[in-house]
Design an enzyme around this catalytic site. Structure first.
Site, PDB file in Angstrom:
ATOM      1  N   CYS A   1     -29.708  -5.280 -30.185  1.00  0.00           N
ATOM      2  CA  CYS A   1     -29.104  -6.413 -30.724  1.00  0.00           C
ATOM      3  C   CYS A   1     -28.759  -7.842 -30.098  1.00  0.00           C
ATOM      4  O   CYS A   1     -28.494  -8.970 -30.996  1.00  0.00           O
ATOM      5  CB  CYS A   1     -27.386  -6.186 -30.865  1.00  0.00           C
ATOM      6  SG  CYS A   1     -26.559  -6.108 -29.501  1.00  0.00           S
TER       7      CYS A   1
ATOM      8  N   ASP B   1     -46.387   0.695 -31.411  1.00  0.00           N
ATOM      9  CA  ASP B   1     -47.598   0.013 -31.806  1.00  0.00           C
ATOM     10  C   ASP B   1     -48.927  -0.171 -31.309  1.00  0.00           C
ATOM     11  O   ASP B   1     -49.794  -0.320 -32.148  1.00  0.00           O
ATOM     12  CB  ASP B   1     -47.374  -1.466 -32.656  1.00  0.00           C
ATOM     13  CG  ASP B   1     -46.216  -1.231 -33.661  1.00  0.00           C
ATOM     14  OD1 ASP B   1     -46.413  -0.972 -34.421  1.00  0.00           O
ATOM     15  OD2 ASP B   1     -45.205  -1.503 -33.155  1.00  0.00           O
TER      16      ASP B   1
ATOM     17  N   GLU C   1     -14.921 -11.707 -49.756  1.00  0.00           N
ATOM     18  CA  GLU C   1     -15.527 -10.584 -50.149  1.00  0.00           C
ATOM     19  C   GLU C   1     -16.724 -10.838 -51.419  1.00  0.00           C
ATOM     20  O   GLU C   1     -17.555 -10.473 -51.425  1.00  0.00           O
ATOM     21  CB  GLU C   1     -14.760  -9.587 -50.969  1.00  0.00           C
ATOM     22  CG  GLU C   1     -13.885  -9.143 -49.810  1.00  0.00           C
ATOM     23  CD  GLU C   1     -12.747  -8.128 -50.525  1.00  0.00           C
ATOM     24  OE1 GLU C   1     -12.798  -6.865 -50.283  1.00  0.00           O
ATOM     25  OE2 GLU C   1     -12.139  -8.594 -51.483  1.00  0.00           O
TER      26      GLU C   1
END
Ligand SMILES: Cc1cc2nc3c(=O)[nH]c(=O)nc-3n(C[C@H](O)[C@H](O)[C@H](O)COP(=O)(O)OP(=O)(O)OC[C@H]3O[C@@H](n4cnc5c(N)ncnc54)[C@H](O)[C@@H]3O)c2cc1C
Ligand code: FES
Ligand code: FES
Length: 1336
Positions: free
Chosen positions: A52, A365, A1268
């Protein structure tokens, strides 16, 4: 050389201060050390696993190999303190502060409104600061790269970029010039003169001044040059750390302790230790060995030391690619593809190439492309060195390689490419950047010179099994063949047979992964074809419309235009209302000074509580055995239902929910008990050791489908109806039936839930410092749990690191449990949920299924719609009925459908209880009706926008389906302005043209209107209270019942007080929300916080103003402080409470009528996307939003809410996917598995306009609630994606009416774009079908 048994001194610097640690614990990460030992709280915990960026700090070290001090951004949560010897750390506190001087990075992120809740801000600041240390005038691409590993859940990133781009040179500021767009720095004012585009002004911003930077401590340079420290050893309670200084010693140690891992970057070992609890009693650290960091160039390539970071590798390759003949650097060009998007910058700075390969994780990867490129590994051990080829045989299982435990990887040789050799790498992840790949591939082919005849070919896949997979048989068949269509079809058939996964393969997504394997090969085929053609080899043509498939999407930095109405000219310049004022705590947030609950220093004797949760979805509890746990170090006690002094339940509208499960568990993750210990680590370890014996019970219902089959519903079942639906169907020319599923969503607020409970030792009093959106409810629940009245319990809420509805309900349960622990032990107790526990325990947004029948005319007019909504409520009711009610109340959106019926069933299942989440059912209700209209448009073969427009409410006095009167005028204005500003029609034609010219890439565009109800439909909640105190020095303290969680409620409250009392905002302060100051407050939710609090604050301020008015008249020349003193002397009360009694909203569900909302916020949004039909990847291209927020109290905060809400909507509708196992276990328990939008997901053009001349008689100063509504706008991306898929399907002769559930992930996009690869992959699936995950 010190002996391994002796502990060494660990020397490092933090913010210029030397730290000598004599008892360094190898298990201690820098994050915990900074926060708990050094007392620097600015660096935050968001996930503990590198996912994060909240914990970003700068690490500086002197590198003798290049005689320079190097600066890196790193994740403190994965950085063991023992690895820091000789290095310097700078945290957010070390670069500037409000007490001394802000650093320009801190100032600019704050001024640009880039800090809302502020929890991500220190991490953002440190990523940017580190970039500036390395590059004082960065380009936008540099900024994009620097911030790619930092998540923000509030802002939508654009304002952060806006603040930071001011460091760029104008010429390098943006890439927008390229495509003929205006450069973001050219402030061309094209708006009316009562409108503004300026949200902030950086004219007087502090200049970047390198003399403000801390210098690298000279002692550390000397230490590094001398390299005299020899072997370092540190011994903790459980783990020993040995750090050799040279290769010889490392080899010796590895021979002595072969089972000890050789740790370098700790980005693979670390998460396993921290999150999964893996214990390594001995760790050998390889980060100090210079031989492992060398880079050597030879005639046929580069040899990279195994401990070179991925950032270094990237730089080396980029230099080589820019300097060498492109034909020689094909391997490097290919290798750069994953390196450009793999993880975030911080991880790439820490992670090493050796660690990446030796972790032997097929999702990583590099191995597939390194193997395809025939790289060789140099390995050393006591027996000498040897060379190992990196290929499929190197990997013997998940996490295993052929290396002996005592062997060390020295370096990796990456060759230059040969003249007729072509190499490519591919990956597809859940998110384009900062996400593990689901499938990756490395492919190489070499041709006989000047021909298309394959001489050698290698195809490797990661993500198609537990190890790297080589398509060996396929490749063998292709050798000697010509590179043509027949080779492609044979290759695909062979690949599917050879590497295709069986249906029950680990990790699921089988069809998708199989399809990707083929699609990647197809891309490779075309790339090579093109190359051969360009060299004059006689091969078939690549059709022009296929070429775009070869270009990966380019990530760009979000920019945007904004416009808002200026305040009237007559408004006093002192009056801040209506102006874009910065968030009041932005500077504190940007400097790390802002205090969140876990930043409060430990109270003397404080303990920590960790939850014991159920591992079964439905079972009887036979026994709970905490005996082992109780013997563990530091453990003080175990608590469960029997320890609750009052009632073991949390009551919500007469629905009880157990705090601790007593007899039976009804979901995985339900709290059964809790361990209380001296430290958080001890509590966690002991909690894992509590044994619970279960007896499984039936049924176990997890999905909506299962609940429907068992008729397992919570009551009441709601219904709303307008008109006569059957009659409507009778008149309709067409009838359509269908369904739409919308997955749930995790709040992923950056600050996890928690609190500190402090017993006061007198009369049962207890103080709680808690991250709650509803302090009064927490207070009430804790009181009932402890059996004491509410007046003994005080909840303090300073601020929340994001809430989004997730900190209303569950936090009350956690508080009650923590308070029980504090009550039992008589000591303060802290609870901080780890990210995984937070995701497991606290629930999220409800998944919804809408089944519909719609009757419509050929012109798209909808006459009747009957929609049945099912939500998955989980195991307890929580707020599910109210959420379902909101979905039903929003089912008409802005459409006047004469006959409309909705029924809402909340399914009772054995999943963690779902709860409130920004929008509260609104987005689900709205999305289903939008889906209906979308399908109607498809059936009528009309543009969706036409069908939407034709069905909109138009009458000035319109009635919703629940008979609430409203005027749709502003919704229509927003809609029309949005279509105009977005140039919808022009772009629609451009998209049609693009689609006709591109076969494998398609674009889509979609626009929706919005009517969103504001306020609580439970009318009694529509109230607000405040207390305003004026002190004798003129300063003012405001208290109110709302909670500050980034939305800026405090800033707006202060603006209001400032207007009324006519004092500068600087005199007004809000300290915290406290149940002792303002009782019985409603939750900060329903977009109603500012409406309620604003009115209450206004009321209190007006009382004070009217008390002072006579004095002002009498002493017009008095300054404010003089006036206040005079009032005091005159015995005028300088304290006033304010109250706002909002409207009584309510719905009579029997009669289907009632004013459910106070008023409506309107808006419209238009988005364009592009999809890659071969991989399912998509790119958000542009979004335009026009929003009616009335007269905005603070345009900067409102635009921030709109962008932030919209970006949460991007997550909801496109990438955020919660996955449950068939046993009901949540599999997505951290940022590695669950992807919220990162910088790369934000459309490069994100334009937000506030509707001009909008008014709202119902709310404070004519403003409107905005928190909202914008989440729903994320659905424009969903419908645009659906349009793009439809374009692909039409071209391939398939129906453009097809099911697509939300979120429209890469998997769903790819599988909906059916072609020969999807058919091959699906038909070839082998074995019985045991799903890996289920759609709940
Ligand atoms: C948030 C996050 C995102 C990530 N995203 C991606 C991604 O998208 N794609 C991707 O490919 N990877 C990704 N990774 C993985 C990352 O690239 C690897 O964890 C990293 O390369 C491992 O290197 P390290 O130095 O940190 O290894 P460590 O954790 O220190 O060690 C890993 C393993 O390698 C062994 N080892 C390391 N060096 C040597 C050596 N010289 N000799 C012998 N054994 C050795 C260790 O003993 C251990 O077993 C991500 C990691 C994180 C935390
Ligand atoms: S806390 Fe370190 S990256 Fe999340
Ligand atoms: S401001 Fe970024 S997470 Fe809240």
């Amino acid at each position: 050389m010190s002996s391994p048994s002796l502990c060494s001194e660990l020397i490092f610097y933090v913010n210029g201060k030397k730290i000598v640690e004599r008892n360094a614990d190898p298990e201690e990460m820098l994050l915990g050390y900074l926060r708990r030992r050094v007392g620097l709280m600015g660096t935050k915990y968001g996930c503990g696993s590198g996912g994060c960026g909240a914990c970003t700090v700068m690490l500086s070290r002197y590198e003798p190999l290049c005689d320079a001090v190097l600066h890196y951004s790193v994740n403190a949560c994965l950085l063991p303190i023992c690895s820091l010897h000789g290095q310097a750390i700078v945290t957010v506190e070390g670069i500037g502060s409000t007490k001394t001087k802000l650093h320009p990075v801190q100032e600019r992120i704050a001024k640009a409104h880039g800090s809302q809740c502020g929890f991500c801000t220190p991490g953002m600041v440190m990523s940017m600061y580190t970039l500036l240390r390395n590059q004082p005038q960065p380009t936008m691409e540099d900024i994009r790269e620097a911030l790619g590993g930092n998540l923000c859940r509030c802002t939508g990133y654009r304002p952060i970029i806006d603040g930071f781009k001011t460091f760029c040179e104008a010429s390098a500021c943006c890439q927008n010039g390229e495509s003929g767009r205006t450069c973001c720095m050219e402030n061309i004012n094209t708006v009316r003169n009562d409108m503004s585009e300026e949200l902030f002004n950086m004219d007087d911003a502090l200049p970047l001044d390198s003399s403000q930077d801390l210098i690298f401590p000279p002692q550390l340079t000397l230490m590094a040059r001398k390299q005299g420290d020899g072997r370092l050893c540190f011994q903790g309670n459980r783990v020993k750390w040995i750090s050799p200084a040279d290769l010889k010693d490392l080899v010796k140690l590895k021979a002595e302790y072969p089972d000890a891992p050789l740790m370098v970057g700790n980005t693979d070992i670390g998460p396993k230790m921290i999150v999964k609890g893996v214990l390594h009693p001995l760790i050998i650290y390889g980060g100090r060995i210079s031989e492992l960091r060398t880079i050597k160039w030879g005639n046929n390539g580069v040899t990279v030391g195994s401990a070179c970071s991925l950032s270094t590798l990237k730089e080396v390759l980029q230099t080589a690619v820019s300097e060498l003949d492109p034909n020689k650097t094909r391997v490097y060009q290919a290798l750069l593809q994953p390196l450009l998007c793999l993880a975030g910058k911080q991880i790439r700075n820490m992670a090493t190439i050796g660690g990446n390969v030796l972790s032997a994780n097929p999702k990583y990867d590099l191995s597939s492309i390194l193997a395809a490129a025939e790289c060789k590994l140099q390995v050393i051990s006591k027996g000498g060195t040897r060379e190992v080829i990196l290929n499929e045989e190197f990997f013997t299982g998940f996490g295993k390689t052929v290396l002996q435990p005592s062997e060390i990887l020295l370096s990796i040789h990456i060759p230059l490419s040969k003249p007729w050799e072509f190499v490519s790498a591919f990956r597809q992840a859940q998110r384009r950047e900062f996400a593990f790949s689901m499938v990756n591939a490395g492919m190489r082919v070499a041709f006989k010179e000047d021909t298309a005849v394959v001489e050698e070919i290698d195809v490797f896949y990661g993500g198609l099994g537990p190890t790297l997979v080589k398509a060996g048989r396929t490749c063998k068949e292709l050798v000697g063949r010509s590179w043509e269509e027949k080779l492609l079809s044979d290759a695909c058939r062979l690949l599917q047979e050879e590497v295709g996964l069986c249906s029950s393969a680990h990790g699921g997504r089988v069809s998708f992964r199989n399809t990707l394997a083929l699609s990647f090969f197809y891309k490779f085929y075309m790339q090579v074809l093109l190359e051969l053609k360009s060299r004059g080899v006689d091969v078939c043509d690549v059709p022009l419309e296929y070429l775009s498939a070869l270009k990966p999407f380019k990530n760009e930095v979000p920019q945007g235009k904004h416009s808002f109405q200026l305040v009237p000219e007559i408004q006093s310049s002192m009056d801040p209302v209506g102006r874009p004022s910065m968030h009041r705590a932005a500077y504190q947030q940007a400097t790390g000074e802002a205090q969140y609950y876990d930043d409060i220093p430990p109270v003397k004797g404080e303990l920590f509580v960790s939850m014991v949760t159920s591992t079964r979805a439905h079972a009887k509890i036979i026994a709970i055995d905490a005996s082992v746990a109780l013997t563990m170090p530091g453990v003080v006690t175990f608590i469960s239902a029997g320890d609750v002094p009052g009632q073991n339940r949390r009551l919500w509208f007469n629905n009880p929910e157990e705090l601790f499960a007593e007899q039976e568990v009804i979901c995985v993750g339900q709290i059964i008990g809790a361990i209380v210990a001296e430290t958080r680590e001890q509590a966690k370890r002991a909690a894992d050791k509590v044994q619970v014996t279960y007896e499984d019970l039936l049924p176990v219902l997890l999905t909506i489908q299962e609940a429907i089959e068992h008729q397992s519903f919570f009551h009441p079942i709601r219904r709303l109806e307008r008109g006569n639906v059957e009659e409507g169907f009778g008149k309709a020319e067409n009838i359509l039936e269908g369904e739409m599923y919308m997955g749930g969503q995790e709040h992923f607020y950056m600050e996890t839930q928690g609190l500190i409970a402090v017993p006061k030792g007198e009369s049962g009093e207890m103080d709680l410092y808690v991250a709650s959106q509803h302090a009064a409810y927490t207070q009430e629940v804790v009181g009932i749990t402890l059996g004491v009245p509410s007046n003994k319990i005080t909840c303090h809420v300073k601020r929340l690191g994001g809430g989004f509805g997730g900190k209303v309900m569950k936090i009350a349960t956690l508080s009650a449990i923590t308070a029980t622990a504090a009550h039992k032990t008589g000591r303060a107790v802290r609870c901080v949920l780890e990210r995984g526990d937070d995701m497991l325990i606290t629930g999220g947004r409800h998944p919804f299924l809408g089944k519909y029948k719609v009757g419509f005319m050929d012109d798209g007019t909808v006459l009747a719609a009957d929609i049945t909504y099912y939500s998955n409520g989980g195991c307890t009711l929580d707020e599910s009925t109210f959420i379902m009610e909101k979905a039903l109340l929003h089912m008409d959106n802005g459409y006047r459908i004469p006959h409309l019926r909705g029924r809402g069933f909340v399914c009772k299942t054995h999943l963690p209880s779902y709860t409130a989440f920004r929008g509260f059912g609104g987005p689900q209700g709205l999305t289903i009706i939008e889906s209906v209209l979308h399908e109607v448009a498809v059936k009528c073969d009309l543009p969706a926008e036409k069908v939407r427009a034709i069905n909109m409410y138009r009458d000035e006095e319109s009635y919703t389906h629940h008979k609430q009167v409203f005027s749709p005028r502003n919704m229509i204005c927003c809609w029309e302005e949005c279509l105009e500003k977005s140039e919808y029609r022009k772009r629609l034609s451009a998209i049609e043209e693009f689609n006709s010219l591109n076969h494998w890439k398609k674009r889509g565009i979609a626009a929706v209107p919005l009517k969103f109800g504001i306020g609580f439909s439970k009318g009694f909640y529509n109230q607000g209270a405040a207390l305003v105190n004026i002190y004798k020095d003129g300063s003012i303290l405001v208290s109110h019942g709302g909670t500050e969680m980034g939305q800026g409620i405090n800033t707006k409250a202060i603006q209001i007080v400032s207007r009324i009392l006519k004092v500068p905002m600087s005199l007004i302060h809000i300290k915290e929300t406290c149940t002792g100051n303002v009782p019985n407050a409603a939750p900060s939710a329903a977009s109603f916080g500012t409406d309620a609090v604003g009115m209450a604050v206004k009321n209190a301020s007006e009382k004070l103003r009217s008390r002072l008015e006579p004095l002002i008249e009498k002493h017009p020349k008095y300054t404010w402080p003089e006036l206040v003193v005079e009032a005091y002397c005159q015995k005028i009360s300088l304290s006033a409470t304010g109250f706002f009694m909002g409207p009584h909203t309510s719905v009579d569900w029997e009669k289907s009528e009632g004013p459910a909302y106070y008023y409506f916020t309107y808006g419209a949004c238009c988005s364009e996307v592009e999809i890659d039909c071969l991989t399912g990847d998509h790119k958000n291209i542009r979004t335009d939003i026009v929003m009616d927020v009335g007269r905005s109290l603070n345009p900067a905060l409102d635009i921030g809410q709109i962008e932030g809400g919209f970006v949460q909507g991007i997550g909801l509708y496109t990438i955020e996917e919660l996955q449950f196992s068939p046993d009901g276990v949540l599999l997505t328990r951290g940022p590695s598995q669950y992807k919220v939008p990162a910088l790369c997901d934000v459309p490069p053009q994100l334009n937000v306009h506030l509707l001009a001349n909008a008014r709202n008689p119902h709310a404070i100063y004519s403003s409107k609630g905005i928190g909202e509504p914008p989440v729903f706008f994320g659905c424009t991306l969903f419908f645009a994606i659906k349009e793009a898929i439809a374009a692909a399907r039409r071209e391939r002769g398939q129906s453009n009416s097809f099911p697509l559930s939300s979120p429209a992930t890469a998997e769903k996009i790819r599988m909906a774009c059916q072609d020969r690869f999807t058919s091959m992959a699906t038909s070839a699936e082998k074995g019985p079908c045991i799903p890996w995950t289920i759609n709940v």
